[in-house]
Design a protein around this motif. Structure first.
Motif, PDB file in Angstrom:
ATOM      1  N   LEU A 164     -16.992  12.827 -61.796  1.00 11.96           N
ATOM      2  CA  LEU A 164     -18.666  13.548 -61.582  1.00 11.96           C
ATOM      3  C   LEU A 164     -18.091  14.154 -63.044  1.00 11.96           C
ATOM      4  N   LEU A 165     -19.632  14.281 -63.750  1.00  8.63           N
ATOM      5  CA  LEU A 165     -20.466  15.001 -64.053  1.00  8.63           C
ATOM      6  C   LEU A 165     -21.544  15.916 -63.290  1.00  8.63           C
ATOM      7  N   ILE A 166     -21.680  17.204 -64.438  1.00 16.58           N
ATOM      8  CA  ILE A 166     -23.226  17.474 -64.588  1.00 16.58           C
ATOM      9  C   ILE A 166     -23.496  17.799 -65.739  1.00 16.58           C
ATOM     10  N   ARG A 167     -24.594  17.537 -66.021  1.00 18.72           N
ATOM     11  CA  ARG A 167     -25.426  16.625 -67.573  1.00 18.72           C
ATOM     12  C   ARG A 167     -27.275  17.861 -67.274  1.00 18.72           C
ATOM     13  N   VAL A 183     -22.657  19.447 -69.078  1.00 21.26           N
ATOM     14  CA  VAL A 183     -21.690  20.823 -69.186  1.00 21.26           C
ATOM     15  C   VAL A 183     -20.970  21.130 -68.324  1.00 21.26           C
ATOM     16  N   LEU A 184     -20.281  20.155 -67.501  1.00 20.51           N
ATOM     17  CA  LEU A 184     -18.946  19.796 -66.960  1.00 20.51           C
ATOM     18  C   LEU A 184     -18.554  18.673 -66.031  1.00 20.51           C
ATOM     19  N   LEU A 185     -17.386  18.344 -66.294  1.00 16.85           N
ATOM     20  CA  LEU A 185     -16.117  17.274 -66.009  1.00 16.85           C
ATOM     21  C   LEU A 185     -15.394  17.700 -64.348  1.00 16.85           C
ATOM     22  N   TYR A 196     -24.091  24.469 -70.733  1.00 14.41           N
ATOM     23  CA  TYR A 196     -24.994  25.025 -69.880  1.00 14.41           C
ATOM     24  C   TYR A 196     -25.974  25.955 -70.189  1.00 14.41           C
ATOM     25  N   ARG A 197     -27.702  25.440 -70.266  1.00 12.12           N
ATOM     26  CA  ARG A 197     -28.509  27.137 -70.102  1.00 12.12           C
ATOM     27  C   ARG A 197     -29.571  27.127 -68.934  1.00 12.12           C
TER      28      ARG A 197
END
Length: 304
Positions: A33-36, A42-44, A62-63
């Motif tokens: 997974l990742l967060i884009r 911003v996170l893997l 991240y902001r």
């Protein structure tokens, strides 16, 4: 469209746009997974092979999608709210308004959402104490109580490194906490991580914990399609009431059952649904390439 949740717990919102948000979860094979956020990763994360947890690596990109909250604004909300329920509802509506305007940095997309005041019923209050003690940029979140070490047990994952309690920004929020005007923090349920991530209020979280208690929270989640759960609550209530009425129990007992139904329905309405995940363009190979580039040396292997 916006409506109040039963019991005044928060609001439900139906978003009509966008089809794909700026802040989103993407998935590849093998539990990757990742967060884009816009063009930034911003996170893997990678889920364990036995589904007991997930390894993660924050990238520092991240902001918050929310505008800064001034001390004067926080004080105005406090001073114009006649009680804690109104105060929480006003902040809930503000968060919903701000996220609705955060096209490139926020997670809202087409569908139904809930903004609920307070932590979910499954959360454990003692997990807050670990947050400022152990919060590595590369770590592990344990699921279902399989904690090894116990510090891996958590309900909240910050999306950026927490600021030390002695930092100037945190000291300013600590003064607000002591004055009783500290705004709540905004959390987002991500089902692929099986935890809440901290969208806004990293410094407020540290301030609240430094002043002796967890912060007030508002939880953003995709609405659960909870028709089955609602039906279960209502059917159970009907069976109990028939039994109690046949036994000629006092009216006070019937009132207790009615309150129990109201609480059960409220819980069903605010239940967290499944987070939509878009595919990682390039699949598992691209995820691995991103992990090498953004988190060099990170062990991405599966963990039981």
């Amino acid at each position: 469209m916006r409506a109040t949740l039963p019991g005044g717990l928060g609001v439900s919102l139906t978003a009509t746009t966008p089809a794909r948000p700026g802040l989103r979860v993407e998935a590849a094979g093998g539990g990757r997974l990742l967060i884009r956020q816009a063009e930034r990763i911003v996170l893997l994360a990678r889920q364990g092979a036995r589904h007991h947890g997930v390894r993660y690596a924050r990238t520092g990109g991240y902001r918050s999608p929310l505008p800064p909250i001034t001390a004067a604004a926080a004080r105005r909300v406090q001073e114009t709210s006649p009680d804690a329920a109104v105060w929480a509802m006003r902040w809930t509506h503000r968060f919903a308004d701000w996220l609705g305007a955060a096209d490139q940095d926020g997670p809202l997309h087409r569908g139904r959402w809930t903004f609920a005041a307070g932590m979910p019923g499954w959360s454990i209050s003692t997990h807050w104490d670990r947050l400022t003690r152990v919060d590595p940029d590369r770590g592990h979140v344990t699921w279902f109580g399989y904690g090894d070490p116990d510090d891996d047990l958590r309900d909240v994952l910050p999306l950026r490194r927490l600021t030390p309690a002695g930092h100037g920004r945190v000291r300013a929020w600590r003064r607000q906490a002591r004055a009783g005007v500290l705004p709540p923090v905004l959390l987002w349920w991500v089902s692929g991580l099986q935890t809440l991530v901290l969208l806004d209020g990293h410094d407020r979280t540290v301030a609240a914990l430094a002043e002796g208690g967890p912060p007030d929270v508002v939880v953003l989640a995709p609405a659960d399609q909870g028709a089955d759960r609602m039906r279960h609550e209502i059917n159970g209530y009907v069976r109990r009431m028939r039994h109690l009425e046949a036994a000629d129990v006092p009216a006070a007992r019937l009132a207790v059952e009615s309150r129990g139904l109201a609480e059960g329905v409220a819980g069903a309405v605010r239940a967290e649904g499944r987070t939509t995940a878009w595919p990682v363009r390039g699949g598992s190979r691209e995820w691995e390439r991103l992990a090498v580039r953004l988190a060099p040396g990170w062990d991405t292997g599966s963990r039981p």
